[in-house]
Design an enzyme around this catalytic site. Structure first.
Site, PDB file in Angstrom:
ATOM      1  N   THR A   3       0.825  -1.334  -0.046  1.00 47.37           N
ATOM      2  CA  THR A   3       0.081  -0.051  -0.120  1.00 47.37           C
ATOM      3  C   THR A   3       0.833   1.284  -0.095  1.00 47.37           C
ATOM      4  O   THR A   3       0.746   2.119  -0.818  1.00 47.37           O
ATOM      5  CB  THR A   3      -0.990  -0.073   1.211  1.00 47.37           C
ATOM      6  OG1 THR A   3      -1.534  -1.105   1.236  1.00 47.37           O
ATOM      7  CG2 THR A   3      -1.821   1.291   1.257  1.00 47.37           C
ATOM      8  N   VAL A   4       1.741   1.227   1.038  1.00 49.42           N
ATOM      9  CA  VAL A   4       2.591   2.548   1.305  1.00 49.42           C
ATOM     10  C   VAL A   4       3.553   2.647   0.030  1.00 49.42           C
ATOM     11  O   VAL A   4       3.916   3.671  -0.430  1.00 49.42           O
ATOM     12  CB  VAL A   4       3.010   2.512   2.586  1.00 49.42           C
ATOM     13  CG1 VAL A   4       3.738   4.120   2.890  1.00 49.42           C
ATOM     14  CG2 VAL A   4       1.903   2.463   3.850  1.00 49.42           C
ATOM     15  N   ALA A  36      13.829  19.065  -3.144  1.00 47.74           N
ATOM     16  CA  ALA A  36      14.859  18.471  -2.596  1.00 47.74           C
ATOM     17  C   ALA A  36      16.257  18.904  -2.877  1.00 47.74           C
ATOM     18  O   ALA A  36      17.197  18.686  -2.111  1.00 47.74           O
ATOM     19  CB  ALA A  36      14.634  17.166  -2.594  1.00 47.74           C
ATOM     20  N   GLY A  93       0.021   9.122  10.331  1.00 49.75           N
ATOM     21  CA  GLY A  93       0.142   8.840   8.789  1.00 49.75           C
ATOM     22  C   GLY A  93       0.424  10.207   7.869  1.00 49.75           C
ATOM     23  O   GLY A  93       1.815  10.460   8.257  1.00 49.75           O
ATOM     24  N   GLY A  95      -6.797  -0.506   2.661  1.00 51.05           N
ATOM     25  CA  GLY A  95      -5.375  -0.458   2.801  1.00 51.05           C
ATOM     26  C   GLY A  95      -4.918   0.260   4.125  1.00 51.05           C
ATOM     27  O   GLY A  95      -4.048   0.571   4.488  1.00 51.05           O
ATOM     28  N   GLU A 109      -3.163  -2.974   9.383  1.00 56.58           N
ATOM     29  CA  GLU A 109      -2.028  -3.530   9.568  1.00 56.58           C
ATOM     30  C   GLU A 109      -1.961  -4.924   8.601  1.00 56.58           C
ATOM     31  O   GLU A 109      -3.034  -5.528   8.606  1.00 56.58           O
ATOM     32  CB  GLU A 109      -1.273  -3.974  10.770  1.00 56.58           C
ATOM     33  CG  GLU A 109      -0.889  -2.539  11.551  1.00 56.58           C
ATOM     34  CD  GLU A 109      -0.148  -1.648  10.685  1.00 56.58           C
ATOM     35  OE1 GLU A 109       1.244  -2.111  10.534  1.00 56.58           O
ATOM     36  OE2 GLU A 109      -0.424  -0.589  10.395  1.00 56.58           O
ATOM     37  N   LYS A 135       2.443   3.920  18.673  1.00 53.92           N
ATOM     38  CA  LYS A 135       2.688   5.381  18.051  1.00 53.92           C
ATOM     39  C   LYS A 135       2.790   6.328  19.237  1.00 53.92           C
ATOM     40  O   LYS A 135       3.452   7.302  19.353  1.00 53.92           O
ATOM     41  CB  LYS A 135       1.380   5.688  17.302  1.00 53.92           C
ATOM     42  CG  LYS A 135       1.385   5.118  16.004  1.00 53.92           C
ATOM     43  CD  LYS A 135       0.118   5.073  15.297  1.00 53.92           C
ATOM     44  CE  LYS A 135       0.040   4.513  13.744  1.00 53.92           C
ATOM     45  NZ  LYS A 135      -1.252   4.246  13.392  1.00 53.92           N
ATOM     46  N   GLY A 185      -3.744   4.974   4.979  1.00 54.24           N
ATOM     47  CA  GLY A 185      -4.089   5.017   3.643  1.00 54.24           C
ATOM     48  C   GLY A 185      -2.993   5.191   2.749  1.00 54.24           C
ATOM     49  O   GLY A 185      -1.791   5.764   3.179  1.00 54.24           O
TER      50      GLY A 185
HETATM   51  P1  NAP Z   1       1.556  -3.883   2.859  1.00 49.39           P
HETATM   52  O1  NAP Z   1       0.743  -3.507   1.899  1.00 49.39           O
HETATM   53  O2  NAP Z   1       1.579  -5.195   3.347  1.00 49.39           O
HETATM   54  O3  NAP Z   1       3.113  -4.048   1.890  1.00 49.39           O
HETATM   55  C1  NAP Z   1       4.217  -4.839   2.319  1.00 49.39           C
HETATM   56  C2  NAP Z   1       5.163  -4.765   1.505  1.00 49.39           C
HETATM   57  O4  NAP Z   1       6.368  -5.420   1.648  1.00 49.39           O
HETATM   58  C3  NAP Z   1       4.799  -5.749   0.125  1.00 49.39           C
HETATM   59  O5  NAP Z   1       5.119  -5.037  -1.162  1.00 49.39           O
HETATM   60  C4  NAP Z   1       5.648  -7.099   0.351  1.00 49.39           C
HETATM   61  O6  NAP Z   1       5.754  -7.641  -0.982  1.00 49.39           O
HETATM   62  C5  NAP Z   1       7.010  -6.397   0.976  1.00 49.39           C
HETATM   63  N1  NAP Z   1       7.537  -7.374   1.932  1.00 49.39           N
HETATM   64  C6  NAP Z   1       7.112  -7.849   3.037  1.00 49.39           C
HETATM   65  N2  NAP Z   1       7.968  -8.587   3.741  1.00 49.39           N
HETATM   66  C7  NAP Z   1       9.153  -8.448   2.949  1.00 49.39           C
HETATM   67  C8  NAP Z   1      10.551  -8.924   3.004  1.00 49.39           C
HETATM   68  N3  NAP Z   1      10.989  -9.892   4.007  1.00 49.39           N
HETATM   69  N4  NAP Z   1      11.442  -8.678   2.177  1.00 49.39           N
HETATM   70  C9  NAP Z   1      11.087  -7.945   1.113  1.00 49.39           C
HETATM   71  N5  NAP Z   1       9.696  -7.517   0.781  1.00 49.39           N
HETATM   72  C10 NAP Z   1       8.762  -7.630   1.931  1.00 49.39           C
HETATM   73  O7  NAP Z   1       2.023  -2.811   4.083  1.00 49.39           O
HETATM   74  P2  NAP Z   1       1.890  -1.553   4.116  1.00 49.39           P
HETATM   75  O8  NAP Z   1       0.378  -1.268   4.408  1.00 49.39           O
HETATM   76  O9  NAP Z   1       2.317  -0.853   2.979  1.00 49.39           O
HETATM   77  O10 NAP Z   1       2.768  -1.051   5.279  1.00 49.39           O
HETATM   78  C11 NAP Z   1       4.221  -0.857   4.977  1.00 49.39           C
HETATM   79  C12 NAP Z   1       4.566  -0.122   6.347  1.00 49.39           C
HETATM   80  O11 NAP Z   1       4.008   1.028   6.672  1.00 49.39           O
HETATM   81  C13 NAP Z   1       4.363  -0.670   7.900  1.00 49.39           C
HETATM   82  O12 NAP Z   1       5.144  -0.750   8.862  1.00 49.39           O
HETATM   83  C14 NAP Z   1       2.978  -0.201   8.351  1.00 49.39           C
HETATM   84  O13 NAP Z   1       2.689  -0.354   9.708  1.00 49.39           O
HETATM   85  C15 NAP Z   1       3.344   1.264   7.917  1.00 49.39           C
HETATM   86  N6  NAP Z   1       2.121   2.102   7.768  1.00 49.39           N
HETATM   87  C16 NAP Z   1       1.217   1.859   7.016  1.00 49.39           C
HETATM   88  C17 NAP Z   1       0.353   2.671   6.492  1.00 49.39           C
HETATM   89  C18 NAP Z   1      -1.010   2.314   5.919  1.00 49.39           C
HETATM   90  O14 NAP Z   1      -1.910   3.245   5.857  1.00 49.39           O
HETATM   91  N7  NAP Z   1      -1.083   1.257   5.174  1.00 49.39           N
HETATM   92  C19 NAP Z   1       0.339   3.972   7.315  1.00 49.39           C
HETATM   93  C20 NAP Z   1       1.126   4.430   8.161  1.00 49.39           C
HETATM   94  C21 NAP Z   1       2.292   3.461   8.205  1.00 49.39           C
HETATM   95  P3  NAP Z   1       4.831  -8.423  -1.622  1.00 49.39           P
HETATM   96  O15 NAP Z   1       4.212  -7.230  -2.600  1.00 49.39           O
HETATM   97  O16 NAP Z   1       5.478  -9.259  -2.659  1.00 49.39           O
HETATM   98  O17 NAP Z   1       3.803  -9.128  -0.675  1.00 49.39           O
HETATM   99  N1  HSE Z   2      -2.779   0.242  10.522  1.00 45.72           N
HETATM  100  C1  HSE Z   2      -2.625   1.849  10.890  1.00 45.72           C
HETATM  101  C2  HSE Z   2      -3.843   2.405  11.040  1.00 45.72           C
HETATM  102  C3  HSE Z   2      -1.788   2.320   9.431  1.00 45.72           C
HETATM  103  O1  HSE Z   2      -4.870   2.209  10.467  1.00 45.72           O
HETATM  104  O2  HSE Z   2      -3.785   3.696  11.623  1.00 45.72           O
HETATM  105  C4  HSE Z   2      -1.435   3.623   9.889  1.00 45.72           C
HETATM  106  O3  HSE Z   2      -0.296   3.848  10.783  1.00 45.72           O
END
Ligand code: NAP
Ligand code: HSE
Length: 355
Positions: free
Chosen positions: A13-14, A33, A134, A187, A190, A205, A302
């Site tokens: 997602t991110v 930048a 976020g 999205g 977690e 957080k 998101g």
């Molecule tokens: P996600 O959608 O589950 O994506 C994870 C990505 O990492 C996928 O592309 C996955 O590969 C890859 N991956 C997982 N394990 C791996 C490994 N060991 N080696 C290489 N690639 C690997 O997660 P996300 O929602 O983007 O979140 C990413 C981070 O941002 C997390 O720490 C989350 O807490 C944080 N975050 C998320 C949000 C949100 O709104 N989603 C907001 C703030 C912070 P594949 O695509 O091949 O599965």
């Molecule tokens: N899973 C987290 C949330 C993503 O819903 O707030 C943002 O950190």
């Protein structure tokens, strides 16, 4: 214009949002930048997975070593989530002399001292705006904009998934399980949504914000926490009848030289600002001794809101600001003056807030 190469680890997602912003807004980002930011590599787990978008010019691989060992890469962006693999990658990147940008609150809350000791040893920055709030720039606000203040209290909605679920249940009468499924599809959640709904993500957080606002190295396990996973529609209905809404609030305040912390479903008066925060939005009320009351608001989860924070960090690193912040603020340092002692704020179970 000069160029800087970046390795993106994670294209979910991110990561996909970051790749999109870097490719579609390359000129704007370069102007801000001072150098063009080239996303040279994107590392994923499963190369066969179908990707929504075509990331032009980005080489998608499944071996993170190629990024760590690439001397062209100056910045590693960790967006895989989880703790163990992320910790290894971040530490290896720092030891290889790369700056790191991460959105990983679990990693920083659990291993902040180790990560920042490695960053200091390598004289590299770790930038982490997206790890709390976020798209809301609360990390920068606490580090820079409010730096003149002693923060006295924080009251915050920090989990978009929980706030989305509570909003859908309260306003649409939606069942908890359906609202959670929606939050996952959008999205917000977690990879393991238990972390969202049981209050752990909010506690991660809060631990990060407690470090920035109070210099306190708080362990997540020491924060009393309760999630929304045991709330029922009837709880929300009764709260509404009494003139309240229920929000999952993180709370930190200095009381008699100690720091009280908790995460709990909280009755918030329906006319209070935090009661007006709906869907995936987050809000942080921070009270400083000079500024008084402040309120930060925006999308807390998101793809593009989070990418906004990550790319903002990348710009800060490339422009040279992030390393100055890292050196001066000495995050999670063992040499920092002792923080206020942490107190458990009693039971985390539903409390009332005037926020
Ligand atoms: P996600 O959608 O589950 O994506 C994870 C990505 O990492 C996928 O592309 C996955 O590969 C890859 N991956 C997982 N394990 C791996 C490994 N060991 N080696 C290489 N690639 C690997 O997660 P996300 O929602 O983007 O979140 C990413 C981070 O941002 C997390 O720490 C989350 O807490 C944080 N975050 C998320 C949000 C949100 O709104 N989603 C907001 C703030 C912070 P594949 O695509 O091949 O599965
Ligand atoms: N899973 C987290 C949330 C993503 O819903 O707030 C943002 O950190």
């Amino acid at each position: 214009m000069q160029q800087v190469s970046v390795g993106l680890v994670g294209l979910g997602t991110v990561g996909a949002g970051v790749a999109r912003l870097l490719t579609q807004q390359a000129d704007r980002i370069a102007r801000r930048a001072g150098r063009r930011i080239d996303c040279k590599w994107a590392v994923v787990r499963d190369l066969s997975k179908r990707r929504e978008a075509d990331f032009e010019g980005v080489r998608i691989i499944d071996d993170v070593r190629r990024v760590i060992d690439d001397p062209d890469v100056e910045i590693v962006v960790e967006l895989i989530g989880g703790v163990d693999a992320a910790r290894r990658i971040v530490l290896e990147a720092l030891r290889a002399g790369k700056h790191v940008v991460t959105a990983n609150k679990a990693l920083l809350a659990e291993h902040g001292p180790e990560i920042f000791a490695a960053a200091r040893a390598a004289d590299r920055a770790v930038a982490f705006e997206a790890s709390a709030g976020g798209g809301v720039p609360i990390v920068n606000a606490l580090n820079v904009g409010l730096a003149a203040n002693q923060i006295q209290s924080l009251a915050a909605i920090l989990n978009g998934t929980c706030n989305y679920i509570l909003t859908q249940m309260t306003h649409e009468g939606m069942a908890y399980a359906d609202a959670l499924a929606d939050a996952q599809a959008l999205g917000y959640a977690e990879a393991d949504p238990t972390l969202d709904v049981d209050g752990t993500d909010t506690a991660h957080k809060l631990a990060i914000l407690a470090q920035l606002a109070f210099g306190a190295n708080v362990k997540t396990a020491d924060i009393p926490r309760e999630g929304i996973d045991r709330l029922e529609l009837a709880d929300l209905t009764y709260a509404r009848e009494l003139g309240y809404t229920i929000k999952l609030l993180a709370h930190a305040s200095l009381v008699d030289g100690g720091l009280e912390l908790r995460v709990a479903p909280t009755l918030v008066r329906r006319d209070a600002p935090l009661a007006q925060v709906h869907g995936p939005y987050n809000a942080i009320r921070a009270v400083g001794d000079a500024v008084g009351d402040t309120l930060f608001y925006g999308r807390g989860a998101g793809m593009m809101p989070t990418a906004s924070a990550v790319v903002g960090d990348l710009i800060d690193v490339v422009a040279g600001r992030a390393i100055l912040t890292s050196r001066i603020l000495d995050f999670w340092s063992a040499d920092a003056p002792p923080p206020p002692s942490c107190r458990r704020a009693g039971s985390a179970a539903a409390t009332t807030s005037a926020s």
